[in-house]
Design a protein around this motif. Structure first.
Motif: not given
Length: 514
Positions: A174-179, A183-184, A191-197
């Motif tokens: 969850r912290e990684k998703v917030d980070w 960054l996005h 956005r693909a990297e954000l969705e992957a996290d």
């Protein structure tokens, strides 16, 4: 009528005995109905016929059951030595019975050995089964303890650890998703990297739920099921152990009972064989002591040919007396004492014995034994006759005497140098008194002139009776006292005679003294 006839016989017999006894004198009474009281030496005795026998002897009997035949018999008379064969009985049927019994014994022995070995096998199997069940019971206890103290805490700790790890990984995702979102927004990642996290964070959340579900499953279901299963295994193992123990005990008891039964049967068959062998051994009778052979049939009187003389080929029964072996030279006389004489005869009285085969010789002795019960043989022949077997022990070695000789035995009860005596039938009972009828000297009919006189009487010898008081020598008494009512100074008399139907007045009872 019978009473009168009996009375006449008694009077005639008594008078004859008196006239022929050693107590009479040369003077005879003029009146045959009277007797003059005598005074002088008097012997009170009981005389009976008897048989000479050895005083001490060994009795050899047949000890073979049932009946058997004599094959050999030692001759009667000669002296034999200890250990000599005196009787041999037929043992052929016993030999066949012995062979059959030996076969039965072998079968019983085989069954006994089988039962003994079977007991050992049963015990061994029982011990093995018990040991195996005991081990399984201990394993069940160990498995339950291992699960409660080792496996379950470990599984529970692992489930809790998985939950903690999954929650930690979920927090990081969850912290990684917030980070990644920041960054996005700043344009550093796509956005693909954000969705992957975001997808990874979702995966971690599901792992937390799975870890929590595993913990719930373990604590609420798996643990209880495993615990119940292990506890049940322990209980079943315990009951199985108890069943096996009981079964082993039952099997052992049954095997022991079977062994006991087979052993008893074996011992019974062995005892039966020993018994048969004993019978065979008993067919050869060996002399136990030195002595002269006397056949048992020669030592006792035979009634109407009841016992045949002992001989070879004769059948004998178990317990039958065969041979008497005298152990000493002392002799005795066997007589039968009538019950009426028992009050006079007692052990220790002196005896004079004369033997028909040895005229002129007199043997002395004493009464040694009087039987407590009447002789059964005499009672069987004549139920109204009661006689008691009496043994008279003779003094000395009895030289000249032989077993079976007929003898006359005179038992001396009393001896008087000077006594008054009269015939026995002259004395009667008047009430409780002993009475004689004394004739006066007035002449006339003797019976009419006689009057009763109470006297004190002593013992009698079946012929004459001693008068202690009340009568003097020379006085005359009636030989036939009245047995019907008569006028006497004593009072009204009544005759007690069972055979008569004559009615007489009540009063004093008169009956014969004997």
């Amino acid at each position: 009528m019978l009473v009168a006839l009996a009375l006449a016989i008694v009077v005639w017999g008594g008078w004859t005995l008196i006239s022929s006894s050693r107590h009479n004198d040369s003077q005879e009474d003029d009146n045959p109905l009277l007797f003059t009281a005598k005074q002088g030496p008097l012997t009170i005795s009981v005389t009976e016929s008897g048989t000479i026998d050895n005083r001490e002897k060994l009795v050899v009997k047949s000890e073979v059951e049932g009946k058997t035949t004599i094959l050999f018999l030692a001759p009667e008379g000669p002296t034999i030595r200890k250990g000599d064969l005196i009787v041999e009985l037929d043992a052929s049927s016993l030999e066949e019975e012995k062979t059959t019994q030996q076969i039965a014994l072998l079968k019983a022995e085989a069954a006994y050995i089988h039962a003994r070995e079977n007991l050992e096998v049963t015990r061994s199997e029982g011990e093995s089964n018990i040991a195996k069940a005991q081990l399984e019971y201990e394993f069940a206890i160990t498995d339950l303890r291992k699960y409660l103290e080792g496996e379950y805490p470990q599984e529970l700790q692992k489930a809790e650890a998985n939950i903690s790890i999954a929650k930690e990984e979920l927090q990081r995702a969850r912290e990684k998703v917030d980070w990644s979102r920041r960054l996005h927004e700043e344009g550093h990642i796509t956005r693909a990297e954000l969705e992957a996290d975001a997808l990874e964070a979702k995966r971690k959340e599901i792992q937390v739920q799975l870890a929590q579900s595993e913990w719930d499953l373990l604590t609420n279901y798996t643990h209880q099921r495993k615990l119940d299963e292990l506890e049940s295994n322990e209980l079943q193992a315990e009951k199985a152990l108890e069943r096996i123990r009981r079964k082993a005990a039952v099997d052992n008891t049954q095997a022991e009972a079977d062994l006991k039964a087979k052993r008893s049967e074996f011992e019974r068959q062995q005892a039966q064989l020993d018994k048969i062998q004993g019978k065979i051994d008993n067919c050869r009778i060996i002399a136990p002591v030195d002595g002269m052979v006397v056949y048992a049939t020669s030592s006792r009187a035979r009634w109407r040919g009841e016992d045949e003389p002992l001989k070879e080929g004769q059948e004998v029964r178990e317990g039958q007396e065969l041979i008497h072996l005298p152990t000493t030279s002392s002799m005795m006389a066997e007589v039968k004492i009538h019950e009426s004489s028992l009050t006079k005869v007692r052990v220790g009285l002196p005896v004079v014995v004369t033997v028909d085969a040895l005229p002129g010789r007199r043997f002395t002795g004493r009464v040694g034994r009087i039987a407590l019960l009447p002789d059964a043989t005499s009672a069987w022949i004549n139920p109204d006759l009661k006689v008691y077997s009496t043994e008279v022990y003779l003094d000395g070695d009895g030289s000249g005497l032989r077993t079976g000789m007929t003898c006359q035995v005179e038992i001396i009860i009393e001896q008087h140098d000077d006594a008054v005596y009269i015939p026995l039938q002259s004395v009667v009972r008047v009430g409780a008194q002993t009475v004689v009828y004394v004739a006066d000297n007035k002449g006339g009919n003797a019976r009419n002139n006689a009057h009763p006189r109470p006297v004190t009487a002593g013992l009698d010898n079946n012929r004459v009776i001693r008068i202690v008081e009340g009568l003097s020598a020379g006085e005359q008494v009636l030989l036939t006292p009245p047995l019907a009512p008569s006028e006497t100074p004593v009072g009204e008399l009544r005759v007690e005679v069972k055979e008569t139907k004559q009615k007489v007045p009540s009063g004093i009872t008169i009956r014969p003294l004997r």
